[in-house]
Design a protein around this motif. Structure first.
Motif, PDB file in Angstrom:
ATOM      1  N   ALA A   1      12.684 -10.412   0.410  1.00  0.00           N
ATOM      2  CA  ALA A   1      11.540  -9.714   0.977  1.00  0.00           C
ATOM      3  C   ALA A   1      11.821  -8.219   1.056  1.00  0.00           C
ATOM      4  CB  ALA A   1      11.255 -10.254   2.384  1.00  0.00           C
ATOM      5  N   ASN A   2      10.765  -7.418   0.949  1.00  0.00           N
ATOM      6  CA  ASN A   2      10.893  -5.960   0.974  1.00  0.00           C
ATOM      7  C   ASN A   2       9.747  -5.410   1.821  1.00  0.00           C
ATOM      8  OD1 ASN A   2      12.192  -3.516   0.019  1.00  0.00           O
ATOM      9  ND2 ASN A   2      10.401  -3.178  -1.264  1.00  0.00           N
ATOM     10  N   ALA A   3       9.855  -5.614   3.134  1.00  0.00           N
ATOM     11  CA  ALA A   3       8.747  -5.307   4.037  1.00  0.00           C
ATOM     12  C   ALA A   3       8.294  -3.855   3.949  1.00  0.00           C
ATOM     13  CB  ALA A   3       9.136  -5.646   5.474  1.00  0.00           C
ATOM     14  N   GLU A   4       9.233  -2.961   3.671  1.00  0.00           N
ATOM     15  CA  GLU A   4       8.864  -1.550   3.640  1.00  0.00           C
ATOM     16  C   GLU A   4       8.094  -1.165   2.393  1.00  0.00           C
ATOM     17  OE1 GLU A   4      13.160  -1.692   2.031  1.00  0.00           O
ATOM     18  OE2 GLU A   4      11.854  -2.845   3.368  1.00  0.00           O
ATOM     19  N   GLY A   5       8.045  -2.069   1.405  1.00  0.00           N
ATOM     20  CA  GLY A   5       7.362  -1.776   0.152  1.00  0.00           C
ATOM     21  C   GLY A   5       8.074  -0.702  -0.642  1.00  0.00           C
ATOM     22  N   THR A   6       7.484  -0.302  -1.747  1.00  0.00           N
ATOM     23  CA  THR A   6       8.006   0.808  -2.530  1.00  0.00           C
ATOM     24  C   THR A   6       6.925   1.884  -2.588  1.00  0.00           C
ATOM     25  OG1 THR A   6       7.289  -0.298  -4.576  1.00  0.00           O
ATOM     26  CG2 THR A   6       9.573  -0.588  -3.913  1.00  0.00           C
ATOM     27  N   PRO A   7       7.316   3.152  -2.631  1.00  0.00           N
ATOM     28  CA  PRO A   7       6.343   4.255  -2.570  1.00  0.00           C
ATOM     29  C   PRO A   7       5.217   4.045  -3.591  1.00  0.00           C
ATOM     30  CG  PRO A   7       8.551   5.112  -2.514  1.00  0.00           C
ATOM     31  CD  PRO A   7       8.679   3.651  -2.802  1.00  0.00           C
ATOM     32  N   PRO A   8       3.982   4.416  -3.243  1.00  0.00           N
ATOM     33  CA  PRO A   8       3.601   5.105  -2.018  1.00  0.00           C
ATOM     34  C   PRO A   8       3.239   4.181  -0.865  1.00  0.00           C
ATOM     35  CG  PRO A   8       1.712   4.982  -3.447  1.00  0.00           C
ATOM     36  CD  PRO A   8       2.850   4.314  -4.184  1.00  0.00           C
ATOM     37  N   GLU A   9       3.770   2.933  -0.844  1.00  0.00           N
ATOM     38  CA  GLU A   9       3.507   2.016   0.264  1.00  0.00           C
ATOM     39  C   GLU A   9       4.506   2.254   1.395  1.00  0.00           C
ATOM     40  OE1 GLU A   9       1.350  -1.963  -1.168  1.00  0.00           O
ATOM     41  OE2 GLU A   9       3.527  -2.000  -1.220  1.00  0.00           O
ATOM     42  N   ALA A  10       4.757   3.476   1.742  1.00  0.00           N
ATOM     43  CA  ALA A  10       5.738   3.776   2.771  1.00  0.00           C
ATOM     44  C   ALA A  10       5.296   3.245   4.125  1.00  0.00           C
ATOM     45  CB  ALA A  10       5.948   5.276   2.837  1.00  0.00           C
TER      46      ALA A  10
END
Length: 423
Positions: free
Chosen positions: A414-423
């Protein structure tokens, strides 16, 4: 209230309990990751009577029970993976598979392996869309749509869709080395076959306007592991594809495994997962572009020039298969399967921690064993890394692994923080 997605593990009594420390399904963001289902009757806990037909039916019944227990339907399945003990059973199993999908067929991978848990003839795995997401107490509308696409520039099949996009990922059917014009295997050996598989993948991606370097993970199934260098030569001609990717030497995460047989007696089959930055409707246009791929390597785990240790996109990290290699010496660790399993999981942990995550963020684990009888010994080690038994899991027995290893493990995180621009 948290605005982040959380890992959501679920089980139902209508499907068999896992034969190890894992959950039936683990949802995160817009996907449900199901554990591979064996042909076990959930009432008795034993294999069903009969042959491949009956076992395949039970596998799909178990998947359906899990899917329905989380408020979904079989048409929400994005990808099906079928492992057989005998490739000769493919036609009867495909007929069973088709009976569970009518107006729509998901992407599909089929391979025969050396052994399956419980000496089963069939094992089936599913990836399911999850439109409602997993933000606690804040379900999304659940109205994201799947986009299923085919092109005659790559081989077509009534049993599968070439590409199914949902939210920010494209899942592709495993590609055989078939010339789409003739419908036959291409001439030549493993190098030529691998190149055709990759060319088919490229054609599918071009049909949906996705660059080849948007691939985040590939799985290579080889009939003979000794062909790996020939396949690697073909891969180098395709990765990286663009000037931008070449500038950073980008390569997707990767898993290589030997199988006992492939459809059409092919030598190679390649499966790909690609990013889908534009998303699927009704995501707003202004929210659908510019999400980036984040590739990362750490010296705390073994490195490979042909793959990246972890590739993140949007809300998932895809981890390359980890062998039991000491990252300092590059050699296989001493000892038996317990020591090797411990090293694989230590390497996985090092990668996960290098990107600011923890092992409880792992949603899916794939275990490849040289000897399926080692599964209990591996579970003893595995439970120390996953004490809550949360990740979904697939376990298969294979005839050979790179470097003569006894075990190989890859994962989805899981990658809750997302990848930019989903900051």
């Amino acid at each position: 209230m948290s605005r982040f997605n959380t890992v959501l593990a679920r089980n139902t009594e209508n499907a068999p309990k896992g034969i190890g420390p894992y959950s039936q399904t683990v949802a995160f963001s817009h996907y449900n990751n199901l554990s591979a289902q064996l042909p076990v009757d959930p009432m008795t806990g034993t294999l069903v009577a009969g042959g491949a037909k009956e076992q395949a039916e039970q596998c799909f019944k178990n998947i359906k029970a899990i899917v329905e227990s989380i408020g979904h339907v079989m048409d929400d399945v994005v990808r099906i993976t079928i492992f057989l003990q005998n490739i000769a059973d493919i036609d009867v199993v495909n007929r069973v598979y088709s009976s569970f999908f009518h107006d729509y067929v998901p992407t599909l991978t089929v391979a025969a392996v050396a052994a399956l848990p419980l000496d089963a003839l069939v094992q089936v795995e599913a990836l399911v869309s999850n439109g409602e997401g997993t933000i606690p107490d804040a379900p999304q509308a659940g109205d994201l749509i799947k986009i299923a696409s085919d092109t005659n520039r790559a081989p077509t099949s009534p049993l599968s869709t070439q590409s199914v996009a949902f939210s920010h990922y494209n899942n592709l059917s495993a590609q055989l080395p078939i010339d789409p014009q003739s419908g036959k295997l291409v001439a030549g050996g493993a190098k030529e076959q691998a190149a055709q598989c990759l060319q088919n993948i490229k054609a599918i991606l071009e049909n949906i306007a996705v660059p080849f370097d948007d691939i985040v993970k590939i799985n290579i199934f080889l009939k003979n592991l000794s062909d790996i260098e020939s396949v690697n030569e073909a891969c180098r001609a395709f990765f990286p594809d663009s000037a931008i990717a070449r500038a950073v030497a980008y390569a997707p995460a990767r898993t290589v495994v030997e199988v006992s047989a492939l459809p059409m007696d092919a030598l190679v089959q390649i499966e790909a997962v690609a990013s889908h930055g534009d998303g699927t409707p009704p995501q707003a246009v202004e929210d659908r572009h510019g999400i980036v791929i984040k590739a990362h390597n750490t010296s705390a785990a073994p490195r490979c020039a042909l793959s990246t240790q972890t590739v993140a996109f949007s809300h998932y990290n895809h981890i390359s298969a980890q062998l039991p290699l000491n990252p300092i010496t590059g050699a296989v660790v001493a000892g038996g399967v317990k020591e090797q399993a411990g090293q694989c999981l230590s390497n996985l942990k090092a990668i996960v921690e290098s990107i600011g995550h923890v092992m409880s963020d792992v949603v899916k684990v794939n275990v490849f064993l040289k000897n399926i009888a080692d599964i209990d010994a591996v579970d003893g080690v595995y439970a120390a890394f996953f004490p809550d038994g949360v990740p979904a899991r697939r376990t298969v027995g294979v005839a050979a692994l790179p470097r003569g290893a006894m075990i190989q493990i890859d994962a989805v995180v899981a990658n809750a923080e997302g990848t930019p621009p989903e900051a």
